[in-house]
Design a protein around this motif. Structure first.
Motif, PDB file in Angstrom:
ATOM      1  N   GLU A  95     -44.702 -38.494  -6.746  1.00  0.00           N
ATOM      2  CA  GLU A  95     -44.852 -39.752  -7.478  1.00  0.00           C
ATOM      3  C   GLU A  95     -45.237 -40.918  -6.556  1.00  0.00           C
ATOM      4  O   GLU A  95     -44.504 -41.897  -6.397  1.00  0.00           O
ATOM      5  CB  GLU A  95     -43.573 -40.094  -8.241  1.00  0.00           C
ATOM      6  N   PRO A  96     -46.434 -40.846  -5.955  1.00  0.00           N
ATOM      7  CA  PRO A  96     -46.843 -41.883  -5.000  1.00  0.00           C
ATOM      8  C   PRO A  96     -47.233 -43.198  -5.670  1.00  0.00           C
ATOM      9  O   PRO A  96     -47.638 -43.225  -6.836  1.00  0.00           O
ATOM     10  CB  PRO A  96     -48.061 -41.251  -4.322  1.00  0.00           C
ATOM     11  N   ASP A  97     -47.117 -44.277  -4.905  1.00  0.00           N
ATOM     12  CA  ASP A  97     -47.640 -45.578  -5.326  1.00  0.00           C
ATOM     13  C   ASP A  97     -49.106 -45.716  -4.942  1.00  0.00           C
ATOM     14  O   ASP A  97     -49.862 -46.453  -5.585  1.00  0.00           O
ATOM     15  CB  ASP A  97     -46.870 -46.719  -4.645  1.00  0.00           C
ATOM     16  N   LEU A  98     -49.493 -45.035  -3.859  1.00  0.00           N
ATOM     17  CA  LEU A  98     -50.832 -45.196  -3.308  1.00  0.00           C
ATOM     18  C   LEU A  98     -51.229 -43.916  -2.585  1.00  0.00           C
ATOM     19  O   LEU A  98     -50.394 -43.280  -1.943  1.00  0.00           O
ATOM     20  CB  LEU A  98     -50.854 -46.372  -2.322  1.00  0.00           C
ATOM     21  N   ILE A  99     -52.510 -43.556  -2.695  1.00  0.00           N
ATOM     22  CA  ILE A  99     -53.032 -42.374  -2.018  1.00  0.00           C
ATOM     23  C   ILE A  99     -54.153 -42.801  -1.075  1.00  0.00           C
ATOM     24  O   ILE A  99     -55.050 -43.566  -1.454  1.00  0.00           O
ATOM     25  CB  ILE A  99     -53.571 -41.336  -3.016  1.00  0.00           C
ATOM     26  N   LEU A 100     -54.103 -42.312   0.162  1.00  0.00           N
ATOM     27  CA  LEU A 100     -55.168 -42.527   1.145  1.00  0.00           C
ATOM     28  C   LEU A 100     -55.880 -41.200   1.360  1.00  0.00           C
ATOM     29  O   LEU A 100     -55.228 -40.162   1.532  1.00  0.00           O
ATOM     30  CB  LEU A 100     -54.584 -43.032   2.467  1.00  0.00           C
ATOM     31  N   ALA A 101     -57.214 -41.229   1.352  1.00  0.00           N
ATOM     32  CA  ALA A 101     -57.986 -39.996   1.467  1.00  0.00           C
ATOM     33  C   ALA A 101     -59.265 -40.253   2.250  1.00  0.00           C
ATOM     34  O   ALA A 101     -59.632 -41.403   2.513  1.00  0.00           O
ATOM     35  CB  ALA A 101     -58.308 -39.451   0.073  1.00  0.00           C
ATOM     36  N   GLY A 102     -59.947 -39.171   2.615  1.00  0.00           N
ATOM     37  CA  GLY A 102     -61.236 -39.271   3.299  1.00  0.00           C
ATOM     38  C   GLY A 102     -62.377 -39.095   2.318  1.00  0.00           C
ATOM     39  O   GLY A 102     -62.315 -38.230   1.439  1.00  0.00           O
ATOM     40  N   THR A 137     -61.291 -36.046  -5.279  1.00  0.00           N
ATOM     41  CA  THR A 137     -61.149 -37.495  -5.442  1.00  0.00           C
ATOM     42  C   THR A 137     -60.789 -37.874  -6.875  1.00  0.00           C
ATOM     43  O   THR A 137     -59.923 -38.726  -7.113  1.00  0.00           O
ATOM     44  CB  THR A 137     -62.448 -38.213  -5.030  1.00  0.00           C
ATOM     45  N   GLU A 138     -61.435 -37.251  -7.854  1.00  0.00           N
ATOM     46  CA  GLU A 138     -61.171 -37.588  -9.257  1.00  0.00           C
ATOM     47  C   GLU A 138     -59.733 -37.254  -9.630  1.00  0.00           C
ATOM     48  O   GLU A 138     -59.056 -38.050 -10.286  1.00  0.00           O
ATOM     49  CB  GLU A 138     -62.141 -36.844 -10.164  1.00  0.00           C
ATOM     50  N   GLN A 139     -59.259 -36.083  -9.210  1.00  0.00           N
ATOM     51  CA  GLN A 139     -57.880 -35.706  -9.512  1.00  0.00           C
ATOM     52  C   GLN A 139     -56.882 -36.659  -8.860  1.00  0.00           C
ATOM     53  O   GLN A 139     -55.871 -37.027  -9.460  1.00  0.00           O
ATOM     54  CB  GLN A 139     -57.586 -34.265  -9.056  1.00  0.00           C
ATOM     55  N   LEU A 140     -57.180 -37.065  -7.620  1.00  0.00           N
ATOM     56  CA  LEU A 140     -56.288 -37.983  -6.916  1.00  0.00           C
ATOM     57  C   LEU A 140     -56.175 -39.308  -7.649  1.00  0.00           C
ATOM     58  O   LEU A 140     -55.076 -39.856  -7.809  1.00  0.00           O
ATOM     59  CB  LEU A 140     -56.793 -38.222  -5.489  1.00  0.00           C
ATOM     60  N   SER A 141     -57.302 -39.829  -8.102  1.00  0.00           N
ATOM     61  CA  SER A 141     -57.300 -41.133  -8.769  1.00  0.00           C
ATOM     62  C   SER A 141     -56.564 -41.097 -10.102  1.00  0.00           C
ATOM     63  O   SER A 141     -56.139 -42.141 -10.607  1.00  0.00           O
ATOM     64  CB  SER A 141     -58.734 -41.615  -8.976  1.00  0.00           C
ATOM     65  N   GLN A 142     -56.402 -39.912 -10.683  1.00  0.00           N
ATOM     66  CA  GLN A 142     -55.637 -39.782 -11.915  1.00  0.00           C
ATOM     67  C   GLN A 142     -54.130 -39.819 -11.656  1.00  0.00           C
ATOM     68  O   GLN A 142     -53.339 -40.097 -12.559  1.00  0.00           O
ATOM     69  CB  GLN A 142     -55.997 -38.481 -12.633  1.00  0.00           C
ATOM     70  N   ILE A 143     -53.749 -39.549 -10.424  1.00  0.00           N
ATOM     71  CA  ILE A 143     -52.328 -39.514 -10.071  1.00  0.00           C
ATOM     72  C   ILE A 143     -51.826 -40.888  -9.642  1.00  0.00           C
ATOM     73  O   ILE A 143     -50.734 -41.323 -10.043  1.00  0.00           O
ATOM     74  CB  ILE A 143     -52.090 -38.475  -8.952  1.00  0.00           C
ATOM     75  N   ALA A 144     -52.612 -41.599  -8.822  1.00  0.00           N
ATOM     76  CA  ALA A 144     -52.204 -42.919  -8.317  1.00  0.00           C
ATOM     77  C   ALA A 144     -53.447 -43.640  -7.803  1.00  0.00           C
ATOM     78  O   ALA A 144     -54.484 -43.006  -7.552  1.00  0.00           O
ATOM     79  CB  ALA A 144     -51.174 -42.772  -7.203  1.00  0.00           C
ATOM     80  N   PRO A 145     -53.386 -44.971  -7.623  1.00  0.00           N
ATOM     81  CA  PRO A 145     -54.516 -45.681  -7.012  1.00  0.00           C
ATOM     82  C   PRO A 145     -54.888 -45.030  -5.686  1.00  0.00           C
ATOM     83  O   PRO A 145     -54.020 -44.742  -4.863  1.00  0.00           O
ATOM     84  CB  PRO A 145     -53.963 -47.092  -6.809  1.00  0.00           C
ATOM     85  N   THR A 146     -56.179 -44.779  -5.511  1.00  0.00           N
ATOM     86  CA  THR A 146     -56.654 -44.021  -4.357  1.00  0.00           C
ATOM     87  C   THR A 146     -57.681 -44.831  -3.583  1.00  0.00           C
ATOM     88  O   THR A 146     -58.646 -45.347  -4.153  1.00  0.00           O
ATOM     89  CB  THR A 146     -57.279 -42.685  -4.802  1.00  0.00           C
ATOM     90  N   ILE A 147     -57.477 -44.942  -2.273  1.00  0.00           N
ATOM     91  CA  ILE A 147     -58.414 -45.631  -1.390  1.00  0.00           C
ATOM     92  C   ILE A 147     -59.023 -44.606  -0.445  1.00  0.00           C
ATOM     93  O   ILE A 147     -58.302 -43.873   0.241  1.00  0.00           O
ATOM     94  CB  ILE A 147     -57.720 -46.742  -0.593  1.00  0.00           C
ATOM     95  N   LEU A 148     -60.354 -44.562  -0.425  1.00  0.00           N
ATOM     96  CA  LEU A 148     -61.075 -43.618   0.422  1.00  0.00           C
ATOM     97  C   LEU A 148     -61.508 -44.293   1.717  1.00  0.00           C
ATOM     98  O   LEU A 148     -62.125 -45.367   1.684  1.00  0.00           O
ATOM     99  CB  LEU A 148     -62.311 -43.093  -0.305  1.00  0.00           C
ATOM    100  N   ILE A 149     -61.190 -43.674   2.851  1.00  0.00           N
ATOM    101  CA  ILE A 149     -61.711 -44.122   4.139  1.00  0.00           C
ATOM    102  C   ILE A 149     -63.139 -43.596   4.261  1.00  0.00           C
ATOM    103  O   ILE A 149     -63.394 -42.408   4.064  1.00  0.00           O
ATOM    104  CB  ILE A 149     -60.849 -43.586   5.299  1.00  0.00           C
ATOM    105  N   ASP A 150     -64.080 -44.470   4.568  1.00  0.00           N
ATOM    106  CA  ASP A 150     -65.494 -44.100   4.602  1.00  0.00           C
ATOM    107  C   ASP A 150     -65.794 -43.311   5.877  1.00  0.00           C
ATOM    108  O   ASP A 150     -65.966 -43.882   6.962  1.00  0.00           O
ATOM    109  CB  ASP A 150     -66.367 -45.355   4.537  1.00  0.00           C
ATOM    110  N   GLU A 151     -65.883 -42.004   5.743  1.00  0.00           N
ATOM    111  CA  GLU A 151     -66.118 -41.143   6.900  1.00  0.00           C
ATOM    112  C   GLU A 151     -67.577 -41.121   7.331  1.00  0.00           C
ATOM    113  O   GLU A 151     -67.904 -40.552   8.380  1.00  0.00           O
ATOM    114  CB  GLU A 151     -65.639 -39.727   6.596  1.00  0.00           C
ATOM    115  N   GLU A 152     -68.456 -41.719   6.535  1.00  0.00           N
ATOM    116  CA  GLU A 152     -69.855 -41.811   6.938  1.00  0.00           C
ATOM    117  C   GLU A 152     -70.095 -43.045   7.807  1.00  0.00           C
ATOM    118  O   GLU A 152     -71.052 -43.098   8.576  1.00  0.00           O
ATOM    119  CB  GLU A 152     -70.750 -41.840   5.701  1.00  0.00           C
TER     120      GLU A 152
END
Length: 339
Positions: A142-149, A157-172
């Motif tokens: 039950e996260p408040d926030l998700i950090l991902a690449g 990414t779509e599944q993550l955003s359905q669970i909690a607000p998700t911020i992607l670190i721009d790996e490019e």
């Protein structure tokens, strides 16, 4: 340290659970027992908590262009990029969930080096290994926030955003494997802890300068090997750059770039003056290491570093890791060996 591992559910079950959690959260009180922001802050951390609370709300732009507004200091954060785990460990957070580079049991988080970092959290939960993220375990956290690449985790990414607000670190835009300073700077912005990120970078910069002064009299080339059970790699300047020019040490020509996989004959052709063996079985000598066989040969015995007694054993799994914890420990190991 608390860890939880639950088998991966099917996607259809995941979506059902997401809808169920969403429906339940709409009916729940915003100040439930798991919301640490509703509790009075610990007196010993009152100043830090006040500074962080003043940093919110804040809006951060994710790598996909989405603007994510964080209303208050997150209490439960998930990091699903396995390569950035140690970048998160230095921040002031109550609870985190992470994916690990290798396995949850045994976990590198249980080692003596990482214990001081891990023990400051109320909870550390494991929600995956390498690129395999356990979405069901993540849901239960039950996260408040998700950090991902943006690249490493793009398939979920779509599944993550359905669970909690998700911020992607721009790996490019950011090479997360070599530029940990940029990663923790971005984490600092997201978490409202910019000063803590800057402090970590400043401490590392000071350590580099100190080690450079200590090793000013070292002459000749220095090679760092990654020693596995069946392979040995020469660490290149693209990945182990902190251990070469910044501290005044000379890399062999073959190490300029990504590095190469070595044979014993290939190592003899390089023939460095100083040789670091970064063992991945450093903490468990019952596991094999290819260099054990090499050391029995006449070719090995004729190496300059061997004849000059300038071969050094270090913890490769730790020293060659990505992030400030690995790099600071690597610098100290190198300084201890050469000074």
């Amino acid at each position: 340290m608390k860890t939880r591992k639950i088998p991966m559910a099917a996607v259809s079950l995941l979506l059902f659970i997401v809808m169920l959690v969403s429906a339940c959260s709409n009916e729940a009180s915003p100040n439930n027992g798991n919301n640490k922001a509703a509790d009075a802050p610990d007196a010993t951390n009152a100043n830090a908590d006040t500074a962080v609370s003043q940093a919110f709300p804040r809006t951060v732009t994710s790598a996909n262009g989405e603007e994510v507004t964080i209303a208050e200091k997150p209490q439960k954060i998930v990091l699903v990029h396995w390569g950035l785990t140690q970048d998160l460990l230095g921040f002031d957070l109550p609870s985190i969930a992470v994916t690990l580079p290798f396995t949850a049991n045994p976990s590198f988080l249980d080692t003596e080096v990482y214990k001081p970092y891990v023990e400051k959290f109320d909870e550390v939960t494991v929600v995956g290994e390498n690129t395999a993220v356990n979405l069901e375990a993540l849901l239960q956290y039950e996260p408040d926030l998700i950090l991902a690449g943006s690249v490493t985790n793009k398939d979920i990414t779509e599944q993550l955003s359905q669970i909690a607000p998700t911020i992607l670190i721009d790996e490019e835009k950011t090479n997360v494997w070599t530029d940990w300073q940029s990663v923790i700077t971005q984490f600092g912005v997201i978490l409202g802890q910019e000063e803590l990120a800057k402090q970590t970078i400043d401490e590392f910069t000071a350590e580099v300068e100190q080690v450079k002064q200590q090793l000013s009299s070292v002459e000749g080339t220095v090679a760092y090997l990654q020693v596995r059970d069946k392979t040995i790699w020469l660490q290149g300047t693209n990945y182990a750059g902190d251990y070469y020019e910044p501290i005044g040490l000379k890399a062999p020509e073959e190490a300029k770039g990504d590095g190469i996989e070595l044979t014993l004959e290939g190592l003899a052709a390089i023939d460095p003056d100083h040789l670091f063996l970064g063992y991945f079985n450093y903490n468990d000598k019952s596991l094999p290491a290819l260099s054990d066989e090499w050391e029995k040969s006449e070719v090995w015995k004729k190496l300059k570093a061997v004849q000059k007694d300038q071969v050094y054993a270090i913890n490769g799994e730790l020293s060659y890791g990505y992030g400030p914890i690995s790099r600071i420990n690597g610098l100290k190991a190198i300084a201890d060996a050469l000074k």
